[in-house]
Each structure stands twice: as structure tokens, then as C-alpha cells.
Design a protein around this motif. Structure first.
Motif, short mmCIF file in Angstrom:
data_model
loop_
_atom_site.label_atom_id
_atom_site.label_comp_id
_atom_site.label_asym_id
_atom_site.label_seq_id
_atom_site.Cartn_x
_atom_site.Cartn_y
_atom_site.Cartn_z
N MET A 44 0.22 3.31 -8.48
CA MET A 44 1.16 2.33 -7.94
C MET A 44 2.49 2.97 -7.56
N LEU A 45 2.95 3.94 -8.34
CA LEU A 45 4.20 4.62 -8.01
C LEU A 45 4.07 5.40 -6.70
N GLU A 46 2.91 5.99 -6.47
CA GLU A 46 2.69 6.69 -5.20
C GLU A 46 2.67 5.68 -4.05
N MET A 47 2.08 4.51 -4.27
CA MET A 47 2.06 3.49 -3.22
C MET A 47 3.47 2.98 -2.92
N ILE A 48 4.28 2.84 -3.95
CA ILE A 48 5.67 2.42 -3.74
C ILE A 48 6.40 3.43 -2.87
N ALA A 49 6.18 4.73 -3.15
CA ALA A 49 6.82 5.77 -2.33
C ALA A 49 6.25 5.77 -0.91
N ASP A 50 4.95 5.52 -0.78
CA ASP A 50 4.36 5.42 0.56
C ASP A 50 5.01 4.30 1.36
N ASP A 51 5.21 3.15 0.72
CA ASP A 51 5.80 2.01 1.42
C ASP A 51 7.21 2.33 1.91
N ARG A 52 7.96 3.04 1.09
CA ARG A 52 9.32 3.40 1.51
C ARG A 52 9.27 4.35 2.71
N ALA A 53 8.35 5.31 2.68
CA ALA A 53 8.24 6.25 3.80
C ALA A 53 7.84 5.53 5.08
N MET A 54 6.99 4.50 4.96
CA MET A 54 6.53 3.79 6.15
C MET A 54 7.59 2.85 6.72
N ARG A 55 8.69 2.65 6.01
CA ARG A 55 9.78 1.86 6.58
C ARG A 55 10.47 2.62 7.71
N PHE A 56 10.43 3.95 7.63
CA PHE A 56 11.19 4.76 8.58
C PHE A 56 10.30 5.63 9.47
N HIS A 57 9.02 5.75 9.12
CA HIS A 57 8.13 6.63 9.87
C HIS A 57 6.79 5.95 10.08
N SER A 58 6.04 6.46 11.05
CA SER A 58 4.76 5.83 11.41
C SER A 58 3.71 6.07 10.34
N ARG A 59 2.72 5.17 10.31
CA ARG A 59 1.62 5.30 9.37
C ARG A 59 0.83 6.57 9.65
N GLU A 60 0.64 6.88 10.92
CA GLU A 60 -0.15 8.06 11.29
C GLU A 60 0.52 9.34 10.83
N ALA A 61 1.84 9.40 10.94
CA ALA A 61 2.55 10.61 10.51
C ALA A 61 2.43 10.80 9.00
N LEU A 62 2.59 9.72 8.27
CA LEU A 62 2.49 9.83 6.80
C LEU A 62 1.07 10.16 6.38
N ALA A 63 0.07 9.51 6.99
CA ALA A 63 -1.32 9.77 6.61
C ALA A 63 -1.71 11.21 6.90
N THR A 64 -1.29 11.74 8.05
CA THR A 64 -1.61 13.13 8.38
C THR A 64 -0.94 14.09 7.41
N ALA A 65 0.32 13.80 7.08
CA ALA A 65 1.03 14.66 6.12
C ALA A 65 0.36 14.63 4.76
N MET A 66 -0.10 13.46 4.33
CA MET A 66 -0.78 13.35 3.04
C MET A 66 -2.05 14.19 3.03
N CYS A 67 -2.79 14.17 4.13
CA CYS A 67 -4.02 14.97 4.20
C CYS A 67 -3.71 16.46 4.13
N GLU A 68 -2.64 16.88 4.82
CA GLU A 68 -2.32 18.31 4.88
C GLU A 68 -1.87 18.86 3.52
N VAL A 69 -1.17 18.04 2.73
CA VAL A 69 -0.63 18.54 1.46
C VAL A 69 -1.46 18.08 0.27
#
Length: 302
Positions: A220-245
């Protein structure tokens, strides 16, 4: 004795039956902050119910009732023991102190876990001072390491760390998205919740509540951080970054962008979630607040 059995049953319900139901609930992925609050409430409720059940179990014996006044005298809270009652023994003290041990056990583990996390974080900061390279443009520290990884060290001072491998594979938007994810951990002080859950798991190993609370709180804490990131950046950018790291592992006392439940989080990021029902937060707050009060009410029943 009936009250002790009822309290023990309530503690068993909270510790074993409720956690799987909450973990499978559909609303938790839509309202991760409320879910974290609910898990913390379950842990508090279990400790309260377990302590009160032990309290009623040991004080249900007439012998212990007679010795209770002796304990108060020993502690200086009473002047003298009633006539005809013998002195307080070590065994009496241990029996009467049993309920306090249920509370002191997780409290002791909390102190130890905080100390260990502080030491681990200090070692990481010392290492970054030697091998890290500041990157003012990203407000982060760069480490010369080939495996793509991004993680943060919360506290004071906080630090976001990016490896050279991550800089090589992430685009500018992807890097900014994952950095925002890590800053969400720092702003939310998520490391404190990690320590709380870890202490509870150490105090009550093998308890279903311990296992589910740790897994679900981290997720849940990771999801909370994901939600904050998606406020300022696209879903595709975050998802791709998550896959890479995803392959990068965060060191001890750090929170990594790969985090826990990457596949679950990826599916959530790429599939827009419906907004949580407006009644979820009031309901979670009401139930979580009432859950620890119920054993107190049971304990007051004559």
C-alpha cells in the motif's frame, strides 16, 4: 472467566480471521492510505484484546485477587495489606505482570527495530559520502553501479539515490516520475510505518495478522507513492520506469522504486482505478476507532 474467553476469541478473530478478508478486499487498491490506516488499527486492536484477555485470565483466580493488594503495597500505592494475607511472592508479581508483557513485547521490539534501522541508515549515508556523486539537477545522489536502481533513505537528512545503470536506461520523464515516487516516501515518512510493522511481526511471529500486515502495508505504501508520481507524470512513464528498475534491490533501511508487488502495481498503474467511494474513509475511521474500544467495553462487563 467468560470475559477472558470472549476477549481471547476477539483477539483470535482479529489476529487470524480478519487479515485474509482485508487483504482480499477490492477497495484497498483504490484507497491505499485508508488501507494502511486499517492495518495499523488491526495491530493496535490485537495488542489491546490480547493484553486484556490475559489480564482477565490471571485476575480471575481468587488467589491473584488477594495478592493484588500486596502488589499495590509493594509499589507504594497502598499502605498495608489486609490482615491474614501473606506477603507478595515473585510468582504473584510475574502472574500479575503478564498482561503488561503483551504490551511491552512489541514496544521493546519497536525500540530495537528503530535502533537497527538508524544504524543501517547511518552506514548507507556514510557510504554515499564516499562513493556518491551529487546531481543538483535531479536533487539526488548518483552511484556508479551498472544495475538500474532508484531508492531513497528517509529521515534527516533524506537522500534519493540513482545508479548509473538507471540513468542509462531511463528517459528524462521516466527518471522524473520515479524520483517523484521516491520523494513521496520521504514526505510521507513511510520508513516509520515500515519500522512499526516490522516490530509487530517480530513480537508476534507466525501470526497471520503479522504476515498480512507486513505484505499489505509495504504494498500500500508503494501504491501511495505511485499515486503521487502519477499526479505529475504519465502512467506510461511511471510504468516503464518501474519495469526498468524492478531488478534493482534497495539496501537495508531504504525504500526502492521497484518495491514490493511490482506486477500488481504495474497492472494498477496501467489500468485506471475508479475513485474510491466517499464513504470508505469515514467507514474505515469509524471501524478502526471502534475496534480497540470493543475489548475495553468487554473488559468492563462485570
Amino acid at each position: 472467566m467468560i470475559t477472558a474467553v470472549a476477549l481471547a476469541g476477539y483477539a483470535a478473530l482479529i489476529g487470524a480471521a480478519v487479515p485474509p478478508l482485508l487483504a482480499r478486499a477490492r477497495w484497498v487498491h483504490r484507497a491505499p492510505t485508508a488501507a494502511v490506516f486499517a492495518w495499523q488499527g488491526l495491530m493496535v486492536t490485537f495488542v489491546v484484546a490480547a493484553a486484556l484477555s490475559v489480564h482477565h485470565l490471571v485476575l480471575g483466580e481468587p488467589h491473584v485477587h488477594e495478592r493484588l493488594f500486596g502488589l499495590l503495597t509493594f509499589c507504594g500505592l497502598a499502605t498495608s495489606a489486609p490482615e491474614g494475607r501473606g506477603p507478595l511472592t515473585i510468582g504473584d508479581v510475574l502472574v500479575i505482570a503478564a498482561p503488561a508483557l503483551v504490551v511491552l513485547l512489541p514496544a521493546g521490539w519497536l525500540i530495537r527495530c528503530m535502533w537497527r534501522a538508524r544504524r543501517a541508515r547511518g552506514r548507507q549515508l556514510d557510504m554515499l559520502t564516499l562513493v556518491g556523486e551529487p546531481a543538483p539537477g535531479f536533487d539526488a545522489t548518483i552511484v556508479d553501479y551498472d544495475v538500474p536502481a532508484v531508492y531513497c533513505l528517509s529521515g534527516r537528512p533524506s537522500r534519493v539515490v540513482v545508479t548509473r545503470g538507471a540513468l542509462d536506461v531511463l528517459s528524462g520523464e521516466q527518471l522524473r516520475a520515479v524520483l517523484e515516487h521516491e520523494r513521496a516516501h520521504i514526505v510521507g515518512r513511510h520508513h516509520l510505518l515500515h519500522v512499526l510493522v516490522e516490530a509487530f511481526c517480530r513480537a508476534f511471529p507466525g501470526l497471520p495478522l503479522s504476515r498480512h500486515a507486513k505484505e499489505q502495508t509495504y504494498l500500500m505504501l508503494e501504491m501511495i507513492a505511485d499515486d503521487r508520481a502519477m499526479r505529475f507524470h504519465s502512467r506510461e512513464a511511471l510504468a516503464t520506469a518501474m519495469c526498468e528498475v524492478a531488478a534493482g534491490r534497495a539496501p537495508e533501511a531504504a525504500l526502492g522504486a521497484g518495491g514490493s508487488g511490482v506486477l500488481i502495481r504495474l497492472r494498477r498503474v496501467l489500468t485506471p482505478q475508479p475513485r474510491p467511494h466517499r464513504a470508505i474513509w469515514p467507514a474505515v475511521v469509524a471501524v478502526t476507532g471502534a475496534a480497540p474500544l470493543l475489548p475495553l467495553l468487554l473488559a468492563c462487563v462485570p
